[in-house]
Enzyme design. Structure first.
Site, PDB file in Angstrom:
ATOM      1  CG  HIS A   7      -1.693   1.140   1.169  1.00 11.26           C
ATOM      2  ND1 HIS A   7      -1.700   2.101   1.379  1.00 11.26           N
ATOM      3  CD2 HIS A   7      -3.367   1.090   0.967  1.00 11.26           C
ATOM      4  CE1 HIS A   7      -3.014   2.903   1.735  1.00 11.26           C
ATOM      5  NE2 HIS A   7      -3.967   1.956   0.882  1.00 11.26           N
ATOM      6  CG  ASP A  34       0.680  -2.862   6.565  1.00 13.52           C
ATOM      7  OD1 ASP A  34      -0.315  -2.517   6.889  1.00 13.52           O
ATOM      8  OD2 ASP A  34       0.320  -2.209   5.239  1.00 13.52           O
ATOM      9  CE  LYS A  75      -7.313  -0.791   5.907  1.00 18.66           C
ATOM     10  NZ  LYS A  75      -8.088   0.028   4.718  1.00 18.66           N
TER      11      LYS A  75
HETATM   12  N1  7TS Z   1      -1.626  -1.037   4.679  1.00 18.48           N
HETATM   13  C1  7TS Z   1      -2.758  -1.520   4.037  1.00 18.48           C
HETATM   14  C2  7TS Z   1      -2.512  -2.939   3.807  1.00 18.48           C
HETATM   15  C3  7TS Z   1      -3.767  -0.556   3.352  1.00 18.48           C
HETATM   16  O1  7TS Z   1      -4.453  -1.513   2.779  1.00 18.48           O
HETATM   17  C4  7TS Z   1      -4.226  -0.026   4.507  1.00 18.48           C
HETATM   18  C5  7TS Z   1      -6.110   0.892   3.484  1.00 18.48           C
HETATM   19  C6  7TS Z   1      -3.219   0.896   4.567  1.00 18.48           C
HETATM   20  C7  7TS Z   1      -1.446   0.258   4.938  1.00 18.48           C
HETATM   21  C8  7TS Z   1      -3.137   2.832   5.523  1.00 18.48           C
HETATM   22  O2  7TS Z   1      -4.995   3.007   6.004  1.00 18.48           O
HETATM   23  P1  7TS Z   1      -5.157   3.760   7.291  1.00 18.48           P
HETATM   24  O3  7TS Z   1      -6.158   2.686   7.679  1.00 18.48           O
HETATM   25  O4  7TS Z   1      -3.676   4.194   7.296  1.00 18.48           O
HETATM   26  O5  7TS Z   1      -5.866   4.655   5.624  1.00 18.48           O
HETATM   27  N2  7TS Z   1      -6.447   0.569   2.645  1.00 18.48           N
HETATM   28  C9  7TS Z   1      -7.804   0.678   1.906  1.00 18.48           C
HETATM   29  C10 7TS Z   1      -7.868   0.069   1.063  1.00 18.48           C
HETATM   30  O6  7TS Z   1      -7.644  -0.857   0.513  1.00 18.48           O
HETATM   31  N3  7TS Z   1      -8.937   1.491   0.343  1.00 18.48           N
HETATM   32  O7  7TS Z   1      -8.977   2.395   1.058  1.00 18.48           O
HETATM   33  C11 7TS Z   1      -8.220   1.521   2.311  1.00 18.48           C
END
Ligand code: 7TS
Length: 419
Positions: A136, A213, A239
């Site tokens: 990501h 991650d 999530k």
């Molecule tokens: N790493 C992974 C594997 C993710 O899926 C996401 C968010 C992040 C990091 C970042 O997470 P945050 O909570 O700090 O934003 N993934 C997604 C997605 O798949 N669609 O929207 C956000």
């Protein structure tokens, strides 16, 4: 709800009452464009059970007070609730101690904390950091920034056509200059579950620390950080059926002890004079300012909810949904699944000949079906497959076979309309 009360809906006779679970999620009753909402965008963020919603409300209606600073009754209640949420997180991932659990805003902030604190203190010109091609953007950009600042080099493990890390290539990337490895446990755009234990073992043979991650992993598979022996593990509350704006950085105590603070401010200090400031002990050294107290407490409640349903039960149900959906789309003409790894979680990314993913997403929205379309913050993955975007359906503990049928019927209608 105890897992004993769960009744079978899964053909393999696993006990699981999806209707009972659905009743715990008020938003699932929503109508969209006059149709019943079918929420298949869980990898972006999951919905929240009523217990999490109520707990957050309860915090503001009967506990609200700043933590760690008041002797008055409310401050003690909120401090206790916040710290007991930390203990729930500790048990959930089996950390050695609660001081290894840092509350952050989410996965993104957790990774930035590690790059800005550990990376800035330890990287030098010529050092190397390894990530993978399926990260990501949150696990790419912070490393690029610190590598640029320090004159270090970012190296990338390639993936194969199925969307799996090519392990032999990973082995070749490790040199005496490798100072850090940061990889995703489960890919958000492909669904691939990476062989993280093997990655960590090889890294440790070379004395290299590893960050996982786990944003797409913690709510799909049980995680034991001591067994994995990862050095850092990061994830987001939103999530995993918890609130937004709260996340976790787990770090091994000796590493966290050795790291300088990330941000300065209240709560992270021991004493302050204009000449010199000394820092608080862990975990507070990394929690500057008033934190997301309600979010942490809500996250603790989400962990309770997941534990009640049982992560193993959730994983079985989601595997059933993934297998069912994969089979159901197999004979849709022109549909190609992107991400066909042997080990996958319930993420189904696909492209459809001659139809742009955004048109698919818009069409399905009018059927009440919410999916995500785009690059999913993994542009290098799109480049790898030479596509601009995919459509992604991602399933959670409350999704059903019937919802997948509606998705598939929608896709068939799209072919009629656009074909
Ligand atoms: N790493 C992974 C594997 C993710 O899926 C996401 C968010 C992040 C990091 C970042 O997470 P945050 O909570 O700090 O934003 N993934 C997604 C997605 O798949 N669609 O929207 C956000």
């Amino acid at each position: 709800m105890s897992s004993k009360e769960i009744i079978s809906v899964i053909p393999n006779s696993t006990l699981y009452d999806v209707e009972k679970i659905r009743n715990d999620f008020p938003i699932l009753q929503t109508k969209v464009h006059g149709k019943q909402l079918i929420y298949l965008d869980n990898a972006a963020t999951s919905q929240k059970p009523i217990s999490v919603i109520k707990k957050t409300q309860e915090y503001y209606s009967s506990m609200n007070s700043n933590i760690h600073r008041g002797v008055h009754a409310l401050s003690q209640v909120s401090t206790e609730a916040y710290e007991s949420a930390r203990i729930k997180v500790k048990s959930f991932i089996n950390a050695l101690g609660k001081n290894e659990i840092i509350f952050t805003r989410g996965t993104t902030e957790s990774i930035n904390l590690v790059t800005q604190s550990y990376g800035r203190a330890n990287f030098q010109e010529g050092d190397e950091v390894i990530i993978s091609q399926m990260e990501h953007h949150s696990n790419i950009v912070p490393w690029q920034m610190i590598c640029e600042e320090k004159g270090a080099k970012l190296k990338v493990i390639p993936i194969n056509d199925e969307g799996e890390i090519i392990f032999e290539e990973f082995e070749k990337l490790i040199t005496h200059k490798t100072k850090f490895i940061s990889v995703v446990y489960v890919s958000n755009s492909l669904g691939t579950v990476n062989p993280v234990k093997n990655i960590i073992d090889l890294a440790h043979q070379n004395n290299i620390p590893v960050l996982l991650d786990a944003a797409q992993a913690v709510h799909h598979t049980p995680i034991d950080v001591q067994e994995l022996d990862c050095d850092f593990l990061v994830f987001s509350g939103h999530k995993m059926y918890g609130p937004t704006g709260i996340g976790i950085l787990y770090g091994k105590i000796n590493l966290l002890e050795s790291m300088p603070p990330f941000q300065g401010g209240g709560d992270m200090i021991e004493t302050v004079t204009f000449e010199r400031t000394t820092y608080n002990e862990l975990p507070y050294k990394f929690e500057a300012g008033t934190p997301n107290i309600a979010g942490a407490i809500g996250l603790g409640e989400a962990i309770d909810y997941i534990s009640q349903v049982g992560l193993e039960n959730i994983a079985l149900h989601e595997k059933y949904l993934l297998d069912y959906a994969t089979e159901a789309v197999a004979d849709i003409p022109g549909l190609k699944i992107i991400g066909t790894a042997k080990e996958k979680v319930s993420v189904l990314s696909f492209v459809l000949d001659d139809v742009h993913p955004h048109d698919i997403g818009t069409f399905l929205d009018f059927e009440g079906v919410a999916i995500r379309t785009g690059h999913h913050c993994t542009q290098p993955v799109m480049d790898r497959y030479n596509i601009p975007a995919t459509s992604r359906a991602s399933f959670a503990m409350y999704n059903t076979k019937e919802e997948i049928n509606t998705l598939v019927n929608g896709l068939r209608k799209i072919i009629e309309v656009f074909g």
